[in-house]
Scaffold this motif. Structure first.
Motif, PDB file in Angstrom:
ATOM      1  N   HIS A 205      22.398  27.459  25.820  1.00 21.15           N
ATOM      2  CA  HIS A 205      21.745  26.276  25.585  1.00 21.15           C
ATOM      3  C   HIS A 205      20.597  27.063  24.796  1.00 21.15           C
ATOM      4  O   HIS A 205      20.189  26.658  24.387  1.00 21.15           O
ATOM      5  CB  HIS A 205      20.566  26.258  27.462  1.00 21.15           C
ATOM      6  CG  HIS A 205      21.630  25.287  27.847  1.00 21.15           C
ATOM      7  ND1 HIS A 205      21.509  23.497  27.434  1.00 21.15           N
ATOM      8  CD2 HIS A 205      22.853  25.631  29.027  1.00 21.15           C
ATOM      9  CE1 HIS A 205      21.850  23.140  28.296  1.00 21.15           C
ATOM     10  NE2 HIS A 205      22.573  24.166  29.233  1.00 21.15           N
ATOM     11  N   PRO A 209      21.836  25.433  18.648  1.00 17.50           N
ATOM     12  CA  PRO A 209      21.326  24.006  18.073  1.00 17.50           C
ATOM     13  C   PRO A 209      21.256  22.846  19.012  1.00 17.50           C
ATOM     14  O   PRO A 209      21.460  22.038  18.625  1.00 17.50           O
ATOM     15  CB  PRO A 209      21.225  23.935  16.604  1.00 17.50           C
ATOM     16  CG  PRO A 209      22.685  24.594  16.875  1.00 17.50           C
ATOM     17  CD  PRO A 209      22.646  25.421  17.298  1.00 17.50           C
ATOM     18  N   THR A 210      21.250  23.740  20.527  1.00 18.62           N
ATOM     19  CA  THR A 210      21.635  21.496  21.534  1.00 18.62           C
ATOM     20  C   THR A 210      19.951  20.893  20.991  1.00 18.62           C
ATOM     21  O   THR A 210      19.345  21.393  20.521  1.00 18.62           O
ATOM     22  CB  THR A 210      21.523  22.391  23.373  1.00 18.62           C
ATOM     23  OG1 THR A 210      20.242  22.447  22.827  1.00 18.62           O
ATOM     24  CG2 THR A 210      22.633  22.970  22.761  1.00 18.62           C
ATOM     25  N   ASP A 211      20.337  20.231  21.622  1.00 16.68           N
ATOM     26  CA  ASP A 211      18.884  18.653  21.474  1.00 16.68           C
ATOM     27  C   ASP A 211      19.111  18.070  22.744  1.00 16.68           C
ATOM     28  O   ASP A 211      20.358  18.707  24.174  1.00 16.68           O
ATOM     29  CB  ASP A 211      19.560  17.399  20.184  1.00 16.68           C
ATOM     30  CG  ASP A 211      20.504  17.282  20.632  1.00 16.68           C
ATOM     31  OD1 ASP A 211      21.535  17.683  21.622  1.00 16.68           O
ATOM     32  OD2 ASP A 211      20.970  16.322  18.951  1.00 16.68           O
ATOM     33  N   ALA A 212      18.559  16.679  23.163  1.00 15.96           N
ATOM     34  CA  ALA A 212      18.136  16.234  24.700  1.00 15.96           C
ATOM     35  C   ALA A 212      20.133  15.925  24.376  1.00 15.96           C
ATOM     36  O   ALA A 212      20.021  16.021  26.166  1.00 15.96           O
ATOM     37  CB  ALA A 212      17.430  15.481  24.243  1.00 15.96           C
ATOM     38  N   THR A 214      22.987  16.672  24.262  1.00 19.71           N
ATOM     39  CA  THR A 214      24.126  18.051  24.591  1.00 19.71           C
ATOM     40  C   THR A 214      23.666  19.000  25.464  1.00 19.71           C
ATOM     41  O   THR A 214      24.206  19.330  26.668  1.00 19.71           O
ATOM     42  CB  THR A 214      23.956  19.361  23.355  1.00 19.71           C
ATOM     43  OG1 THR A 214      22.528  19.190  22.454  1.00 19.71           O
ATOM     44  CG2 THR A 214      25.022  17.641  22.281  1.00 19.71           C
ATOM     45  N   ASP A 215      21.909  18.950  25.756  1.00 17.00           N
ATOM     46  CA  ASP A 215      21.820  19.789  26.766  1.00 17.00           C
ATOM     47  C   ASP A 215      22.238  18.777  27.826  1.00 17.00           C
ATOM     48  O   ASP A 215      22.654  19.485  29.273  1.00 17.00           O
ATOM     49  CB  ASP A 215      19.865  19.497  26.719  1.00 17.00           C
ATOM     50  CG  ASP A 215      19.805  20.918  26.154  1.00 17.00           C
ATOM     51  OD1 ASP A 215      20.468  22.097  25.857  1.00 17.00           O
ATOM     52  OD2 ASP A 215      18.524  20.708  25.373  1.00 17.00           O
ATOM     53  N   ASN A 257      14.008  21.837  26.580  1.00 14.41           N
ATOM     54  CA  ASN A 257      12.702  21.210  25.649  1.00 14.41           C
ATOM     55  C   ASN A 257      12.274  20.226  27.083  1.00 14.41           C
ATOM     56  O   ASN A 257      12.923  19.450  27.724  1.00 14.41           O
ATOM     57  CB  ASN A 257      12.680  21.073  24.543  1.00 14.41           C
ATOM     58  CG  ASN A 257      13.670  20.067  24.413  1.00 14.41           C
ATOM     59  OD1 ASN A 257      13.892  19.014  24.998  1.00 14.41           O
ATOM     60  ND2 ASN A 257      14.486  19.661  23.058  1.00 14.41           N
ATOM     61  N   ALA A 259      11.824  16.731  26.324  1.00 11.39           N
ATOM     62  CA  ALA A 259      12.924  15.864  26.447  1.00 11.39           C
ATOM     63  C   ALA A 259      14.236  16.144  27.032  1.00 11.39           C
ATOM     64  O   ALA A 259      14.843  14.849  27.909  1.00 11.39           O
ATOM     65  CB  ALA A 259      13.224  15.422  24.979  1.00 11.39           C
ATOM     66  N   SER A 260      14.532  17.468  27.370  1.00 12.47           N
ATOM     67  CA  SER A 260      15.885  17.420  28.186  1.00 12.47           C
ATOM     68  C   SER A 260      15.672  17.143  29.840  1.00 12.47           C
ATOM     69  O   SER A 260      16.448  16.709  30.060  1.00 12.47           O
ATOM     70  CB  SER A 260      16.382  18.551  27.665  1.00 12.47           C
ATOM     71  OG  SER A 260      17.486  18.579  26.550  1.00 12.47           O
ATOM     72  N   ARG A 263      15.079  13.451  30.225  1.00 13.20           N
ATOM     73  CA  ARG A 263      15.820  12.705  30.301  1.00 13.20           C
ATOM     74  C   ARG A 263      16.863  12.298  31.216  1.00 13.20           C
ATOM     75  O   ARG A 263      17.707  12.092  31.892  1.00 13.20           O
ATOM     76  CB  ARG A 263      16.884  12.712  28.635  1.00 13.20           C
ATOM     77  CG  ARG A 263      15.774  11.886  27.348  1.00 13.20           C
ATOM     78  CD  ARG A 263      16.207  11.871  26.164  1.00 13.20           C
ATOM     79  NE  ARG A 263      14.826  11.776  25.267  1.00 13.20           N
ATOM     80  CZ  ARG A 263      15.391  11.574  24.180  1.00 13.20           C
ATOM     81  NH1 ARG A 263      16.587  12.272  23.354  1.00 13.20           N
ATOM     82  NH2 ARG A 263      14.546  11.551  23.247  1.00 13.20           N
ATOM     83  N   GLN A 511      10.560   4.438  19.118  1.00 17.77           N
ATOM     84  CA  GLN A 511      10.422   5.895  19.613  1.00 17.77           C
ATOM     85  C   GLN A 511       8.722   5.630  20.447  1.00 17.77           C
ATOM     86  O   GLN A 511       8.350   5.993  20.605  1.00 17.77           O
ATOM     87  CB  GLN A 511       9.836   6.092  18.386  1.00 17.77           C
ATOM     88  CG  GLN A 511      11.292   7.497  17.602  1.00 17.77           C
ATOM     89  CD  GLN A 511      11.486   7.841  16.248  1.00 17.77           C
ATOM     90  OE1 GLN A 511       9.939   7.729  15.519  1.00 17.77           O
ATOM     91  NE2 GLN A 511      12.091   8.525  15.641  1.00 17.77           N
TER      92      GLN A 511
END
Length: 526
Positions: A205, A209-212, A214-215, A257, A259-260, A263, A511
């Motif tokens: 993690h 370069p993960t985002d929400a 993919t996390d 983060n 967001a992860s 969500r 957004q």
């Protein structure tokens, strides 16, 4: 497939509707689910839904245990590790032994091995059921931590008993020396594998370069991977998931983060809720075949129900006895941590009430369904249908009888108010006040020069000062909160009108809607 898929979708809709009904009636939704699972089995013409017993553990247990490990406070678990450990291991073994001896004596043809198998299945209380029931009454955080921690760890200990008993029934022998070494490897190896894989996933993690999205997907895969690797190495997959889940949970701020986390919470809550509901419905759909199998073995339905009631009584009795034993041991060896009751009478009834919290649920169902249909030599597994039926009766009785009476008992006796704990509102107020003071000092110490020249920083500092000076009542009372939420709703309506303009990018609108949703949730938490 075309007939089963609509049925599965309808099943999920029913699960959601039952949860809504349970919330309206203020009862735990597992109670309605298990009753619905019983009633649905009488509907004629339903498609047969069968799952390979070998896949039951792999499909349902890893995510359920992983989510439970993320939900519990590891700090609180360490604080109460003695009582959690005793209930999670010693009490589970005592309960399984009691079930084995009683069933071996009263059920014809029921060996000690089958008794331990049934004991391993029905001995662990269910964290989901207990949490869903106790949310309607106010109990101390320490008590809920003990119940949650016990439910988390006793899944591992009971399933280890289940595995050894399964081997003993299949081979007809039990070698203590091999069992002891295997037990050590299952416990130490399972926990070690979970910790190693937990560390590995933290690095994945952090370094990729993960985002929400993919996390969240990775967290969905991780418990299955932990379980599979541990089982391939002949250790405890359950302990691997628990240890790895606790490791990741304590480090969530380091590799996820905001967001992860926001969500992911919603995704996992919905995922686990559906898994729980599906398991209860599966056992309900298979109940007619189980009853048919019992009758083919020459066991009447009334007799089988009697066996289920007997085992339920043994479970409740063993837990109450264990609760009193734990209370006596605490008073003798650790009197400083014993609960301080207002009277000796209330202290006497405290273990009785704690013993009444042992509702059974999904783990017991999954374990019972995981019993193979046949032995290695091709013969039918002895008393499989009877074990499944007894498990269902145990879950039904503990959820309905204990689950419906527990909130009333807690409210009337107020026995769970014996621990001298700080109220939740007072603790929250202290944390909030400390946070505002910390924020004020941070801005003054680090950005004192910029505060005079930067309008945005001045506004931010003024905002913090106003919150420090204001109390909760005059900063955001219920009337102000209602107006604020109404204002946010009007903003949503405005954005919906603006979105009709073809030249406006809808992603920007989404957004802003998400920002409004976050703001509303923040206001609700004040």
């Amino acid at each position: 497939m075309h007939t089963v898929l609509p049925f599965l979708l309808a099943m999920i809709v029913v699960i959601v509707l039952l949860e809504m009904l349970a919330a309206k009636l203020k009862i735990a939704y597992p109670i309605l689910l298990v009753i619905a699972g019983l009633l649905i089995s009488f509907i004629p013409g339903l498609p047969v839904v069968k799952i390979d017993p070998d896949l039951i553990f792999f499909i349902f247990l890893p995510p359920l245990l992983f989510e439970a490990a993320w939900s519990i406070s590891f700090k609180e678990m360490k604080k109460w590790w003695r009582i959690i450990g005793s209930f999670a291991f010693l009490v589970v073994f005592f309960t399984a032994l009691s079930v084995a001896l009683i069933t071996n004596y009263y059920i014809p043809g029921f060996s000690i091995g089958l008794g331990f198998l049934l004991g391993g299945i029905v001995s662990p209380p269910d964290a989901v059921s207990t949490g869903a029931i106790t949310k309607f009454v106010k109990i101390p955080r320490s008590t809920s931590t003990i119940l949650e921690g016990e439910s988390l760890l006793n899944d591992a200990s009971s399933l280890i008993i289940f595995r050894f008993a399964l081997v003993a029934v299949g081979t007809g022998q039990f070698i203590w020396q091999e069992a002891a070494s295997s037990f050590l490897w299952m416990v130490l190896g399972g926990a070690g594998i979970g910790l190693i894989l937990g560390w590995f996933f933290v690095q994945v993690h952090k370094r990729l370069p993960t985002d929400a999205p993919t996390d969240i997907v990775l967290t969905l895969v991780e418990p299955y991977f932990m379980y599979w690797i541990a089982e391939k190495m002949h250790s405890s997959g359950v302990l691997a998931v628990v240890a790895g889940g606790l490791f990741l949970s304590t480090r969530r701020l380091l590799f996820l983060n905001s967001a992860s986390r926001v969500r992911g919470y919603s995704v996992w809550e919905s995922f686990v809720f559906i898994l729980n509901g599906i398991v209860f419905f599966i056992i309900g759909l298979q109940l007619p075949e189980i009853v048919k199998g019992i009758r083919s073995e020459g066991i009447s339905l009334n007799t089988a129900i009697g066996y289920g009631v007997l085992v339920t009584g043994v479970l409740i009795g063993a837990r109450i006895i264990s609760s009193y034993a734990a209370m006596i041991a605490t008073l003798i060896f650790r009197p400083s941590v014993a609960p301080h009751a207002r009277s000796q009478r209330l202290r006497f009834f405290m273990p009785l009430l704690l013993g009444w919290t042992g509702m059974r649920g999904v783990v017991s169902l999954a374990a019972a369904l995981a019993i193979p249909v046949t032995l290695d030599n091709g013969e039918a597994f002895p008393h499989r249908n009877l074990i499944l039926f007894i498990t269902f009766v145990v879950i039904l009785l503990t959820l309905v009888v204990q689950g419906l009476t527990l909130p009333a008992i807690i409210s009337r006796t107020q026995l769970f108010g014996l621990y001298p704990e700080e109220s939740e509102e007072e603790a929250k107020q202290k944390i909030v006040e400390g946070l505002y003071k910390h924020t004020y000092r941070f801005l003054k110490n680090k950005y004192d020069n910029e505060l005079h020249d930067h309008a945005g920083l001045q506004k931010m500092l003024k905002h913090v000062e106003e919150k420090m000076e204001a109390s909760d009542d005059n900063w955001m009372n219920e009337k102000t909160k209602a107006i604020f939420i109404e204002m946010l709703e009007s903003q949503r309506e405005y954005l919906s009108k603006v979105n009709k303009d073809p030249s406006i990018d809808e992603e920007i609108i989404r957004q802003q809607l998400f920002r409004i949703d976050l703001e509303e949730e923040r206001i609700k938490m004040i």
